[in-house]
Write a protein that holds these residues in place. Sequence first.
Motif, PDB file in Angstrom:
ATOM      1  N   TRP A   1       3.752   5.531  -5.583  1.00  0.00           N
ATOM      2  CA  TRP A   1       3.650   5.543  -7.046  1.00  0.00           C
ATOM      3  C   TRP A   1       2.593   6.545  -7.493  1.00  0.00           C
ATOM      4  O   TRP A   1       2.793   7.279  -8.456  1.00  0.00           O
ATOM      5  N   GLN A   2       1.457   6.583  -6.759  1.00  0.00           N
ATOM      6  CA  GLN A   2       0.392   7.523  -7.116  1.00  0.00           C
ATOM      7  C   GLN A   2       0.871   8.976  -6.958  1.00  0.00           C
ATOM      8  O   GLN A   2       0.559   9.826  -7.789  1.00  0.00           O
ATOM      9  N   ARG A   3       1.630   9.239  -5.853  1.00  0.00           N
ATOM     10  CA  ARG A   3       2.154  10.599  -5.662  1.00  0.00           C
ATOM     11  C   ARG A   3       3.122  10.964  -6.794  1.00  0.00           C
ATOM     12  O   ARG A   3       3.089  12.072  -7.317  1.00  0.00           O
TER      13      ARG A   3
ATOM     14  N   ASN B   1       2.113  13.968 -13.842  1.00  0.00           N
ATOM     15  CA  ASN B   1       0.954  14.530 -14.542  1.00  0.00           C
ATOM     16  C   ASN B   1       0.930  16.043 -14.418  1.00  0.00           C
ATOM     17  O   ASN B   1       0.598  16.756 -15.369  1.00  0.00           O
TER      18      ASN B   1
ATOM     19  N   GLN C   1       3.131   9.692  -9.809  1.00  0.00           N
ATOM     20  CA  GLN C   1       2.330   9.845 -11.021  1.00  0.00           C
ATOM     21  C   GLN C   1       1.643  11.203 -11.031  1.00  0.00           C
ATOM     22  O   GLN C   1       1.557  11.852 -12.071  1.00  0.00           O
ATOM     23  N   LEU C   2       1.163  11.632  -9.861  1.00  0.00           N
ATOM     24  CA  LEU C   2       0.513  12.932  -9.751  1.00  0.00           C
ATOM     25  C   LEU C   2       1.505  14.050 -10.081  1.00  0.00           C
ATOM     26  O   LEU C   2       1.166  14.995 -10.800  1.00  0.00           O
TER      27      LEU C   2
ATOM     28  N   TRP D   1       2.211   1.645  -3.402  1.00  0.00           N
ATOM     29  CA  TRP D   1       1.140   2.105  -4.292  1.00  0.00           C
ATOM     30  C   TRP D   1       0.891   3.590  -4.109  1.00  0.00           C
ATOM     31  O   TRP D   1       0.787   4.353  -5.071  1.00  0.00           O
ATOM     32  N   LYS D   2       0.830   4.052  -2.846  1.00  0.00           N
ATOM     33  CA  LYS D   2       0.611   5.478  -2.576  1.00  0.00           C
ATOM     34  C   LYS D   2       1.784   6.312  -3.086  1.00  0.00           C
ATOM     35  O   LYS D   2       1.594   7.398  -3.634  1.00  0.00           O
TER      36      LYS D   2
ATOM     37  N   GLU E   1       0.836  -1.211   0.000  1.00  0.00           N
ATOM     38  CA  GLU E   1       0.000   0.000   0.000  1.00  0.00           C
ATOM     39  C   GLU E   1       0.866   1.254   0.000  1.00  0.00           C
ATOM     40  O   GLU E   1       0.565   2.225  -0.709  1.00  0.00           O
TER      41      GLU E   1
END
Length: 200
Positions: free
Chosen positions: A27-29, A35, A31-32, A24-25, A21
Amino acid sequence: MDRQPDLEPKGQEDLKREPAEDEWKSWQRGQLRRNTLYLVSAAAQWILLLACLIYLGIGSLQLSTPRSDKVPWTYIQYTGKSVEGTAMNLSAETGSIRIRNGSIMITCDGLYLVSLKGVISFSELEKNNSLKLILGKKDNKTSETLWERTLQDDGKTVDLITMLYLFAQDDIALWTNRNATVKGLSFSLVLLSPIFYCLQ
């Protein structure tokens, strides 16, 4: 007193799930952030493109509202002597481009159509020598060749049509690199497409 139930120790699945988790978090940060950078970069590119289009639009509006309803042009006829390295003493027959001291005064940046026709004689020269007819920018101190034609034969007829990009405030002259006689020279200069700068 009621006894609190004992907390059960976390199982191996829970221990494996937490790093997954977190990863994953993370990676999301990431990716954000990527972006956001892509968005900022795209916005900057669009702003730059819009600025370029506005600049070109303003330039085309200035071109579509000319300061004069005349297209700059001149027509010259000349017969006389050409002294080595000295500008021919041209004078305008007709046209809106002024001539001063034998030099054509360019008032607009742009592409010009140049037409030149006449007979050049240099019989006093030796047979092996050639003569150059030169069109260029010339002032009291310097000269810069824009176009030249080498003539090998005496009494050679020059017949030329070409295009040159000329700048406002240039003085254009015609001269030869040796003494010669010029007969029935007709010389015309017409602005085909003004670019951005025109003197009134």
